[in-house]
Scaffold this active site. Structure first.
Site, PDB file in Angstrom:
ATOM      1  N   GLY A  12       0.771  -1.232   0.000  1.00  0.00           N
ATOM      2  CA  GLY A  12       0.000   0.000   0.000  1.00  0.00           C
ATOM      3  C   GLY A  12       0.803   1.282   0.000  1.00  0.00           C
ATOM      4  N   SER A  13       2.021   1.253  -0.536  1.00  0.00           N
ATOM      5  CA  SER A  13       2.817   2.497  -0.521  1.00  0.00           C
ATOM      6  C   SER A  13       2.160   3.584  -1.361  1.00  0.00           C
ATOM      7  CB  SER A  13       4.246   2.221  -1.009  1.00  0.00           C
ATOM      8  OG  SER A  13       4.277   1.947  -2.395  1.00  0.00           O
ATOM      9  N   ARG A  65     -16.266 -14.735  -9.428  1.00  0.00           N
ATOM     10  CA  ARG A  65     -15.840 -13.333  -9.512  1.00  0.00           C
ATOM     11  C   ARG A  65     -16.996 -12.381  -9.229  1.00  0.00           C
ATOM     12  NH1 ARG A  65     -10.943 -11.610 -11.846  1.00  0.00           N
ATOM     13  NH2 ARG A  65     -10.519 -13.643 -12.757  1.00  0.00           N
ATOM     14  N   ARG A  91      -6.248  -7.857  -8.432  1.00  0.00           N
ATOM     15  CA  ARG A  91      -7.335  -8.663  -8.989  1.00  0.00           C
ATOM     16  C   ARG A  91      -7.886  -7.974 -10.231  1.00  0.00           C
ATOM     17  NH1 ARG A  91      -6.617 -13.299  -7.496  1.00  0.00           N
ATOM     18  NH2 ARG A  91      -8.747 -13.880  -8.021  1.00  0.00           N
ATOM     19  N   ASN A 107      -6.216   3.898 -11.921  1.00  0.00           N
ATOM     20  CA  ASN A 107      -5.246   2.851 -11.600  1.00  0.00           C
ATOM     21  C   ASN A 107      -3.854   3.357 -11.925  1.00  0.00           C
ATOM     22  OD1 ASN A 107      -4.271   0.184 -10.920  1.00  0.00           O
ATOM     23  ND2 ASN A 107      -3.974  -0.159 -13.106  1.00  0.00           N
ATOM     24  N   HIS A 109      -0.150   1.921 -13.072  1.00  0.00           N
ATOM     25  CA  HIS A 109       0.473   0.741 -13.669  1.00  0.00           C
ATOM     26  C   HIS A 109       1.966   1.031 -13.848  1.00  0.00           C
ATOM     27  CE1 HIS A 109       0.691  -2.911 -16.098  1.00  0.00           C
ATOM     28  NE2 HIS A 109       1.430  -2.223 -16.944  1.00  0.00           N
ATOM     29  N   ASP A 145      -5.760  -2.369 -18.289  1.00  0.00           N
ATOM     30  CA  ASP A 145      -4.626  -1.440 -18.461  1.00  0.00           C
ATOM     31  C   ASP A 145      -4.720  -0.645 -19.762  1.00  0.00           C
ATOM     32  OD1 ASP A 145      -2.369  -3.919 -17.076  1.00  0.00           O
ATOM     33  OD2 ASP A 145      -3.595  -2.388 -16.100  1.00  0.00           O
ATOM     34  N   GLU A 174       5.984   6.877  -8.904  1.00  0.00           N
ATOM     35  CA  GLU A 174       4.565   6.563  -8.687  1.00  0.00           C
ATOM     36  C   GLU A 174       3.993   7.400  -7.551  1.00  0.00           C
ATOM     37  OE1 GLU A 174       3.701   2.382  -8.289  1.00  0.00           O
ATOM     38  OE2 GLU A 174       5.323   1.871  -9.659  1.00  0.00           O
TER      39      GLU A 174
HETATM   40  C1  GRF Z   1       3.650  -0.900  -7.581  1.00  0.00           C
HETATM   41  O1  GRF Z   1       4.684  -1.216  -8.477  1.00  0.00           O
HETATM   42  C2  GRF Z   1       2.466  -0.432  -8.376  1.00  0.00           C
HETATM   43  O2  GRF Z   1       2.820   0.162  -9.594  1.00  0.00           O
HETATM   44  C3  GRF Z   1       1.734  -1.694  -8.660  1.00  0.00           C
HETATM   45  O3  GRF Z   1       1.849  -2.435  -7.451  1.00  0.00           O
HETATM   46  C4  GRF Z   1       3.154  -2.187  -6.894  1.00  0.00           C
HETATM   47  C5  GRF Z   1       3.078  -2.096  -5.403  1.00  0.00           C
HETATM   48  O4  GRF Z   1       2.322  -0.974  -5.082  1.00  0.00           O
HETATM   49  N1  GRF Z   1       0.381  -1.407  -9.041  1.00  0.00           N
HETATM   50  P1  GRF Z   1       2.021  -0.561  -3.530  1.00  0.00           P
HETATM   51  O5  GRF Z   1       3.338  -0.388  -2.818  1.00  0.00           O
HETATM   52  O6  GRF Z   1       1.216  -1.704  -2.904  1.00  0.00           O
HETATM   53  O7  GRF Z   1       1.256   0.714  -3.656  1.00  0.00           O
END
Ligand code: GRF
Length: 195
Positions: A12-13, A65, A91, A107, A109, A145, A174
């Protein structure tokens, strides 16, 4: 005030960067962080930031799903979500789900789309001998995407890079790109932001 929900699957960064950006005169606030993995470390980080969290374990739905997404949708509607941000959410969502949020779902990517949709983007860029890489924020549509581009940030590929060193360099961007794009999006700006 625009109500933003964030879907995560892991650390979740990006969620942290988004949540930290939504303060002061920012026209949006995080109202929910949800994961398909109850053990996602990002849920703990969100709770530490005082953001309501929830989890819907996709493994409880054994491939159904539609049922998983119905369970995912409920907390989002209860939180009166205006904008939905996918941030490291791993997912694939059905067209039925994305249509519910058409035009208000983003999103991030980790590639310069349209190059390298899907997984293992950094290794693919290295294998192709690319001299630059980066990340893209796009609107989410039914096609994976492939929605309208809202922002991109580029990094150099350096000699000796492996997927890990390149991913770390892209991740820094990001965390700058996604918050900046979200604010523009909430303010009604749709022209792509190129960092
Ligand atoms: C990141 O590379 C992001 O681009 C991808 O998931 C990876 C981890 O993201 N979608 P996060 O640290 O969980 O936000």
């Amino acid at each position: 005030m625009t109500r933003v929900a964030i879907l995560i699957s892991g650390g979740g960064s990006n969620m942290v960067a988004l949540a930290q950006s939504m303060t002061g005169d920012h026209p949006a606030r995080p109202v929910l962080v949800m994961s398909n993995d109850p053990a996602a470390r990002g849920l703990t980080r969100a709770a530490e930031m005082g953001i309501p969290t929830d989890a819907v374990d996709h493994r409880d739905f054994k491939g159904d799903r539609a049922a998983f997404e119905a369970a995912l949708l409920d907390p989002l509607l209860r939180a009166e979500t205006d904008v939905l941000c996918l941030a490291g959410f791993m997912r694939i969502l059905t067209p039925e789900f994305t249509r519910r949020f058409e035009g208000r779902m983003l999103n991030i990517h980790p590639s310069l789309l349209p190059k390298y949709p899907g997984l293992h983007t950094h290794q693919r860029a290295l294998d192709a001998g690319d001299t630059e890489a980066g990340c893209t924020v796009h609107e989410v549509t039914a096609e994976l995407d492939a929605g309208p581009l809202l922002g991109q940030a580029r990094v150099p590929v350096l000699p000796g890079d492996d997927a890990g060193t390149l991913a770390a360099r892209v991740l820094v961007q990001e965390h700058l790109l996604y918050p900046a794009v979200l604010r523009r999006f909430v303010e009604g700006e749709r022209a792509p932001l190129i960092l």
